[in-house]
Motif scaffolding. Structure first.
Motif, short mmCIF file in Angstrom:
data_model
loop_
_atom_site.label_atom_id
_atom_site.label_comp_id
_atom_site.label_asym_id
_atom_site.label_seq_id
_atom_site.Cartn_x
_atom_site.Cartn_y
_atom_site.Cartn_z
N UNK A 47 0.82 -1.22 0.00
CA UNK A 47 0.00 0.00 0.00
C UNK A 47 0.85 1.26 0.00
N UNK A 48 2.08 1.16 -0.49
CA UNK A 48 2.96 2.32 -0.51
C UNK A 48 3.72 2.30 -1.83
N UNK A 49 3.46 3.27 -2.69
CA UNK A 49 4.10 3.31 -4.00
C UNK A 49 5.42 4.08 -3.99
N UNK A 50 5.90 4.48 -2.81
CA UNK A 50 7.10 5.31 -2.75
C UNK A 50 8.32 4.58 -3.32
N UNK A 85 -11.58 -8.61 6.66
CA UNK A 85 -10.65 -9.35 5.81
C UNK A 85 -10.82 -8.95 4.35
N UNK A 86 -12.06 -8.78 3.92
CA UNK A 86 -12.32 -8.39 2.53
C UNK A 86 -11.73 -7.01 2.25
N UNK A 87 -11.99 -6.05 3.15
CA UNK A 87 -11.48 -4.68 2.94
C UNK A 87 -9.95 -4.65 2.96
N UNK A 88 -9.35 -5.38 3.89
CA UNK A 88 -7.89 -5.40 3.97
C UNK A 88 -7.29 -5.99 2.70
N UNK A 89 -7.87 -7.09 2.24
CA UNK A 89 -7.36 -7.72 1.03
C UNK A 89 -7.56 -6.81 -0.18
N UNK A 90 -8.73 -6.20 -0.27
CA UNK A 90 -9.02 -5.32 -1.41
C UNK A 90 -8.03 -4.17 -1.49
N UNK A 91 -7.73 -3.58 -0.35
CA UNK A 91 -6.76 -2.48 -0.33
C UNK A 91 -5.37 -2.99 -0.74
N UNK A 92 -5.01 -4.14 -0.20
CA UNK A 92 -3.66 -4.65 -0.46
C UNK A 92 -3.48 -5.07 -1.92
N UNK A 94 -6.04 -4.60 -4.89
CA UNK A 94 -6.54 -3.70 -5.94
C UNK A 94 -5.87 -2.33 -5.84
N UNK A 95 -5.80 -1.78 -4.65
CA UNK A 95 -5.18 -0.46 -4.49
C UNK A 95 -3.73 -0.49 -4.92
N UNK A 96 -3.01 -1.56 -4.58
CA UNK A 96 -1.60 -1.66 -4.96
C UNK A 96 -1.45 -1.63 -6.48
N UNK A 97 -2.27 -2.40 -7.17
CA UNK A 97 -2.17 -2.47 -8.62
C UNK A 97 -2.55 -1.14 -9.27
N UNK A 98 -3.66 -0.56 -8.82
CA UNK A 98 -4.13 0.69 -9.42
C UNK A 98 -3.10 1.81 -9.23
N UNK A 99 -2.62 1.98 -8.01
CA UNK A 99 -1.65 3.04 -7.75
C UNK A 99 -0.32 2.76 -8.44
N UNK A 100 0.08 1.49 -8.48
CA UNK A 100 1.32 1.14 -9.18
C UNK A 100 1.23 1.42 -10.66
#
Length: 197
Positions: A47-50, A85-92, A94-100
């Protein structure tokens, strides 16, 4: 960890691979090196694109391909899936891929010479969270391909997804093919890799 270009490697096209801490990411990096790419690697936090941003900054003007290798998707059954669990997984995931992909698209756009962006899902996306995330990521890939295809120097965006009984070497070969020039007419697709059975 990032690597610096040597004098001898300055003429080679550069590919940046994130997620090389995984077996698939490491295999992708090797497959690209076998194709003649100079490979830079990084393993950003989910969850960090830095770290990805820093690696992109070091890639230089010869950056041609960016490959984002994901972890295995969740397989918990519907009865075992909680909202947290669903929200944590979704952030880890989907968010990782989208921001990356957002950072990667910006880097290739600013370079102004086209290129290829490949996302890699290392499991079939079983279970409710995995299936939902995989579907969202595939749809995002198609949207990103349309947007990146409209850049002054178009960028191709594709996904590789593990099918049933997919093997690491198959995922790596498919990813390297999408990154390279032989797939120059291919964009907006999800290539499912399996055992052929």
């Amino acid at each position: 960890m990032t690597q610096h270009l040597t004098q001898q490697e300055q003429e080679a096209p550069v590919a940046l691979v994130s997620g090389t801490a995984s077996a698939v990411g490491a295999a992708v990096a090797q497959a690209l090196a076998d194709q003649g790419f100079h490979v830079l690697t990084c393993a950003p936090d989910a969850r960090d694109s830095a770290a990805l941003v820093r690696a992109l900054a070091q890639a230089g003007d010869r950056l041609h391909a960016i490959l984002l290798a994901g972890d295995a998707l969740a397989t918990a059954g519907l009865n075992a899936m909680t909202a947290d669990l669903f929200r944590t997984f979704w952030e880890a995931e989907v968010e990782r891929v989208v921001l990356g992909m957002q950072e990667a698209m910006r880097a290739l756009r600013d370079r102004g010479a086209g290129g290829s962006l490949v996302g890699i899902m290392a499991s079939p996306g079983e279970g409710p969270a995995g299936a939902a995330a995989a579907g969202a990521i595939e749809h995002f890939c198609r949207i990103a391909a349309v947007e990146a295809g409209a850049f002054p120097a178009p960028v191709r965006v594709n996904m590789v997804r593990a099918g049933k009984a997919a093997k690491t070497e198959g995922l790596a070969a498919a990813s390297a093919w999408l990154a390279g020039p032989r797939s120059r007419m291919v964009t907006g697709v999800t290539l499912v890799v399996g055992d052929g059975g």
